[in-house]
Design a protein around this motif. Sequence first.
Motif, PDB file in Angstrom:
ATOM      1  N   GLU A  56      76.973  71.901  60.411  1.00 39.09           N
ATOM      2  CA  GLU A  56      76.610  70.723  61.353  1.00 39.09           C
ATOM      3  C   GLU A  56      76.555  69.860  60.983  1.00 39.09           C
ATOM      4  N   TYR A  57      77.014  68.717  62.677  1.00 36.48           N
ATOM      5  CA  TYR A  57      77.365  67.488  62.347  1.00 36.48           C
ATOM      6  C   TYR A  57      76.501  66.696  63.999  1.00 36.48           C
ATOM      7  N   VAL A  58      75.830  65.551  63.839  1.00 43.50           N
ATOM      8  CA  VAL A  58      74.800  65.157  64.972  1.00 43.50           C
ATOM      9  C   VAL A  58      76.152  62.826  64.781  1.00 43.50           C
ATOM     10  N   PRO A  59      77.091  63.563  65.805  1.00 43.82           N
ATOM     11  CA  PRO A  59      77.266  62.789  66.418  1.00 43.82           C
ATOM     12  C   PRO A  59      77.045  61.501  66.136  1.00 43.82           C
ATOM     13  N   ARG A  60      77.238  60.271  66.369  1.00 42.70           N
ATOM     14  CA  ARG A  60      76.530  58.823  65.889  1.00 42.70           C
ATOM     15  C   ARG A  60      77.272  57.799  67.159  1.00 42.70           C
ATOM     16  N   GLU A  61      76.557  56.993  67.413  1.00 46.20           N
ATOM     17  CA  GLU A  61      77.308  56.353  68.918  1.00 46.20           C
ATOM     18  C   GLU A  61      77.504  54.846  67.469  1.00 46.20           C
ATOM     19  N   ASP A  62      78.923  55.100  68.218  1.00 44.49           N
ATOM     20  CA  ASP A  62      80.318  54.386  67.378  1.00 44.49           C
ATOM     21  C   ASP A  62      79.929  53.083  66.623  1.00 44.49           C
ATOM     22  N   ARG A  63      79.257  52.278  67.619  1.00 46.52           N
ATOM     23  CA  ARG A  63      78.772  50.818  66.569  1.00 46.52           C
ATOM     24  C   ARG A  63      77.828  51.155  65.409  1.00 46.52           C
ATOM     25  N   PHE A  64      77.157  52.115  64.929  1.00 48.35           N
ATOM     26  CA  PHE A  64      77.061  52.812  63.919  1.00 48.35           C
ATOM     27  C   PHE A  64      77.283  53.325  63.190  1.00 48.35           C
ATOM     28  N   ALA A  65      78.448  53.381  63.821  1.00 42.45           N
ATOM     29  CA  ALA A  65      78.893  54.908  62.426  1.00 42.45           C
ATOM     30  C   ALA A  65      79.091  54.488  60.884  1.00 42.45           C
ATOM     31  N   TRP A  98      58.214  50.548  61.481  1.00 47.21           N
ATOM     32  CA  TRP A  98      57.083  50.527  60.507  1.00 47.21           C
ATOM     33  C   TRP A  98      57.560  50.879  58.293  1.00 47.21           C
ATOM     34  N   VAL A  99      58.696  52.233  58.800  1.00 47.16           N
ATOM     35  CA  VAL A  99      59.433  52.503  57.105  1.00 47.16           C
ATOM     36  C   VAL A  99      60.064  51.030  56.745  1.00 47.16           C
ATOM     37  N   SER A 100      60.665  50.874  57.895  1.00 47.55           N
ATOM     38  CA  SER A 100      62.060  49.479  57.588  1.00 47.55           C
ATOM     39  C   SER A 100      61.036  48.111  56.410  1.00 47.55           C
ATOM     40  N   ARG A 101      59.700  48.221  56.873  1.00 48.61           N
ATOM     41  CA  ARG A 101      59.027  47.079  56.161  1.00 48.61           C
ATOM     42  C   ARG A 101      58.567  47.950  54.847  1.00 48.61           C
ATOM     43  N   MET A 102      58.766  49.351  54.363  1.00 48.45           N
ATOM     44  CA  MET A 102      58.249  49.524  53.017  1.00 48.45           C
ATOM     45  C   MET A 102      59.802  49.492  52.619  1.00 48.45           C
ATOM     46  N   VAL A 103      61.090  49.716  52.941  1.00 48.83           N
ATOM     47  CA  VAL A 103      62.303  49.704  52.026  1.00 48.83           C
ATOM     48  C   VAL A 103      63.175  48.231  52.293  1.00 48.83           C
ATOM     49  N   GLY A 104      62.591  47.884  53.199  1.00 48.17           N
ATOM     50  CA  GLY A 104      63.591  46.514  53.262  1.00 48.17           C
ATOM     51  C   GLY A 104      64.091  46.719  53.952  1.00 48.17           C
ATOM     52  N   ALA A 105      64.591  46.600  55.041  1.00 48.86           N
ATOM     53  CA  ALA A 105      65.776  47.429  56.092  1.00 48.86           C
ATOM     54  C   ALA A 105      66.546  46.589  56.807  1.00 48.86           C
ATOM     55  N   SER A 106      67.488  46.467  56.992  1.00 48.06           N
ATOM     56  CA  SER A 106      68.142  45.186  57.640  1.00 48.06           C
ATOM     57  C   SER A 106      68.237  45.186  59.420  1.00 48.06           C
ATOM     58  N   THR A 107      67.966  44.534  60.189  1.00 46.85           N
ATOM     59  CA  THR A 107      68.398  44.920  61.860  1.00 46.85           C
ATOM     60  C   THR A 107      68.995  45.760  62.159  1.00 46.85           C
ATOM     61  N   ASP A 108      70.433  45.809  61.466  1.00 51.64           N
ATOM     62  CA  ASP A 108      71.647  47.286  61.828  1.00 51.64           C
ATOM     63  C   ASP A 108      71.722  48.500  61.460  1.00 51.64           C
ATOM     64  N   GLU A 109      69.970  48.104  60.094  1.00 55.26           N
ATOM     65  CA  GLU A 109      69.905  49.202  59.783  1.00 55.26           C
ATOM     66  C   GLU A 109      68.856  50.006  60.726  1.00 55.26           C
ATOM     67  N   ARG A 110      68.211  49.800  60.772  1.00 59.98           N
ATOM     68  CA  ARG A 110      66.645  49.867  61.829  1.00 59.98           C
ATOM     69  C   ARG A 110      67.367  50.549  62.813  1.00 59.98           C
ATOM     70  N   ALA A 111      69.006  49.466  63.964  1.00 59.26           N
ATOM     71  CA  ALA A 111      68.783  50.231  65.125  1.00 59.26           C
ATOM     72  C   ALA A 111      69.619  51.323  64.867  1.00 59.26           C
ATOM     73  N   GLY A 112      70.209  50.989  63.793  1.00 54.66           N
ATOM     74  CA  GLY A 112      70.885  52.801  63.563  1.00 54.66           C
ATOM     75  C   GLY A 112      70.348  53.903  62.878  1.00 54.66           C
ATOM     76  N   ALA A 113      68.908  53.410  62.309  1.00 58.93           N
ATOM     77  CA  ALA A 113      67.769  55.090  62.256  1.00 58.93           C
ATOM     78  C   ALA A 113      67.249  54.616  63.210  1.00 58.93           C
ATOM     79  N   ALA A 114      66.958  54.288  64.170  1.00 63.35           N
ATOM     80  CA  ALA A 114      67.052  54.382  65.463  1.00 63.35           C
ATOM     81  C   ALA A 114      67.461  55.711  66.074  1.00 63.35           C
ATOM     82  N   SER A 115      68.950  54.908  66.441  1.00 61.73           N
ATOM     83  CA  SER A 115      70.121  55.664  66.982  1.00 61.73           C
ATOM     84  C   SER A 115      69.963  57.139  66.452  1.00 61.73           C
ATOM     85  N   VAL A 116      70.243  57.182  65.110  1.00 62.15           N
ATOM     86  CA  VAL A 116      70.424  58.676  64.056  1.00 62.15           C
ATOM     87  C   VAL A 116      69.562  59.374  64.895  1.00 62.15           C
TER      88      VAL A 116
END
Length: 211
Positions: A56-65, A98-116
């Motif tokens: 099954e597939y959960v479509p992403r927002e285009d900006r986080f593709a 909270w998790v981003s601080r543990m893994v050192g995620a970038s701003t784009d990764e944080r925004a993308g993860a919240a959307s996903v």
Amino acid sequence: LVAADSSSANSAASEVWAQRRAFALAQGSKASRTVLTVTALSKTSGMNAAPAVTSEYVPREDRFAEVRGPRFGTLVHEVLARVPLDADRDAIESHVEWVSRMVGASTDERAGAASVVARALANPLLASARVARELRREVGLTMTLDDGVIVEGVADLAFEDQAGWTVVDFKTGGAAPELRAAYEIQVELYAQAIAKACGTTQIVRGVLLYL
């Protein structure tokens, strides 16, 4: 003469001890069991893809593709392992931060993860998990195969409803054809392990959820 006999006996005893020790070391160095991870076993050439596993597939927002990679996958998986399945956007973003601080995620990764994660929680599959009578997340599984090999792995999510058990594996790296067969085998092994653990004769449904 007595001294000579004693020396000879000691020498023979030492030889027997040395032989027994060598035998014991040789036996001890042999693996009595072979233990493999589900991921390793799924890549074995002799394994066949599991036709019962669905995707099954959960479509992403285009900006986080194009937001992908191991760190992003870890971020999404860790948030989905912790966040309440009925979480609102504020709660999701709080977990992501909270998790981003543990893994050192970038701003784009944080925004993308919240959307996903928000889109994943809105998916009908996770909506079913939310109201299931039995729910397990990050399920550690161990199963002995017919050939004696022990396989170990961790399923992202498993739940039981009126239709039986469903096991779900989240994938954030895309559905590349060369990886799909191995992914399906992973989920099928999880499904078999859950069926054995629960003692059920029902087929456990396996789902790859691409995020």
